[in-house]
Design a protein around this motif. Structure first.
Motif, PDB file in Angstrom:
ATOM      1  N   GLU A  99     -29.396 -58.228 -44.820  1.00 46.54           N
ATOM      2  CA  GLU A  99     -28.943 -59.591 -44.495  1.00 46.54           C
ATOM      3  C   GLU A  99     -29.261 -59.929 -43.037  1.00 46.54           C
ATOM      4  O   GLU A  99     -29.680 -61.046 -42.729  1.00 46.54           O
ATOM      5  CB  GLU A  99     -27.445 -59.730 -44.764  1.00 46.54           C
ATOM      6  N   TYR A 100     -29.060 -58.965 -42.164  1.00 47.74           N
ATOM      7  CA  TYR A 100     -29.372 -59.168 -40.748  1.00 47.74           C
ATOM      8  C   TYR A 100     -30.863 -59.454 -40.560  1.00 47.74           C
ATOM      9  O   TYR A 100     -31.237 -60.391 -39.869  1.00 47.74           O
ATOM     10  CB  TYR A 100     -28.954 -57.940 -39.930  1.00 47.74           C
ATOM     11  N   SER A 128     -31.767 -62.887 -41.818  1.00 50.91           N
ATOM     12  CA  SER A 128     -31.290 -63.948 -40.922  1.00 50.91           C
ATOM     13  C   SER A 128     -32.185 -64.089 -39.696  1.00 50.91           C
ATOM     14  O   SER A 128     -32.161 -65.113 -39.024  1.00 50.91           O
ATOM     15  CB  SER A 128     -29.847 -63.680 -40.491  1.00 50.91           C
ATOM     16  N   GLU A 171     -21.879 -57.652 -42.811  1.00 49.29           N
ATOM     17  CA  GLU A 171     -23.318 -57.919 -42.898  1.00 49.29           C
ATOM     18  C   GLU A 171     -24.103 -56.626 -43.060  1.00 49.29           C
ATOM     19  O   GLU A 171     -23.882 -55.661 -42.344  1.00 49.29           O
ATOM     20  CB  GLU A 171     -23.768 -58.656 -41.641  1.00 49.29           C
TER      21      GLU A 171
END
Length: 152
Positions: A112-113, A116, A108
């Protein structure tokens, strides 16, 4: 994911103890810009007629630095793909890898973190978007020259 969360926590913590968490985080990566580059720039901009060495733009903005080198499986010299992946994910990898660990598993990225967690993200470049360093923040491929897959 834990490494990315730790990296974001550290960035948020640098905002200061008395302040609330920042609304935005901007991570600037000067591809290939290490201590030799910033030192050379400092000497270039220095006024030789003064005793002190004048401050540069880096002194206003440089908060920290990172050391990137490839996974122990490949030696000491890294490339943009491996170093970009290390910066974007917190994982060392082999030269040429984009968003993968040394075992070729997707890891990740900080973007992306953040996404999310409901954050807006973006990637701004002065090169092609599918070059190794920016690609490391958004793609997961085994070889840095897989330009079409990176673009997808």
């Amino acid at each position: 994911m834990k490494r990315v969360a730790l990296a974001l926590s550290l960035l948020l913590g640098m905002a200061g103890v008395a302040q609330a968490a920042p609304k935005n985080i901007i991570m600037v990566v000067g591809d290939g810009m290490g201590p030799a580059y910033t030192s050379a720039y400092r000497y270039f901009k220095d006024n030789p007629e003064t005793v002190e060495i004048e401050k540069t733009v880096f002194d206003r903005h440089l908060i920290g630095r990172a050391s990137t080198y490839p996974s122990y499986v490949q030696g000491l010299v890294t490339d943009s793909a491996a170093s970009g992946t290390a910066l974007a994910t917190g994982y060392k990898t082999y030269n040429g890898a984009i968003g993968l660990d040394k075992d070729k598993r997707a890891v990740e990225t900080v973007l992306e973190y953040a996404k999310s967690r409901g954050k807006s993200t973006g990637l701004v470049v002065t090169s092609q978007i599918n070059h190794a360093t920016p690609a490391s923040y958004v793609a997961h491929v085994e070889k840095r020259k897989m330009y079409n897959q990176i673009a997808d």
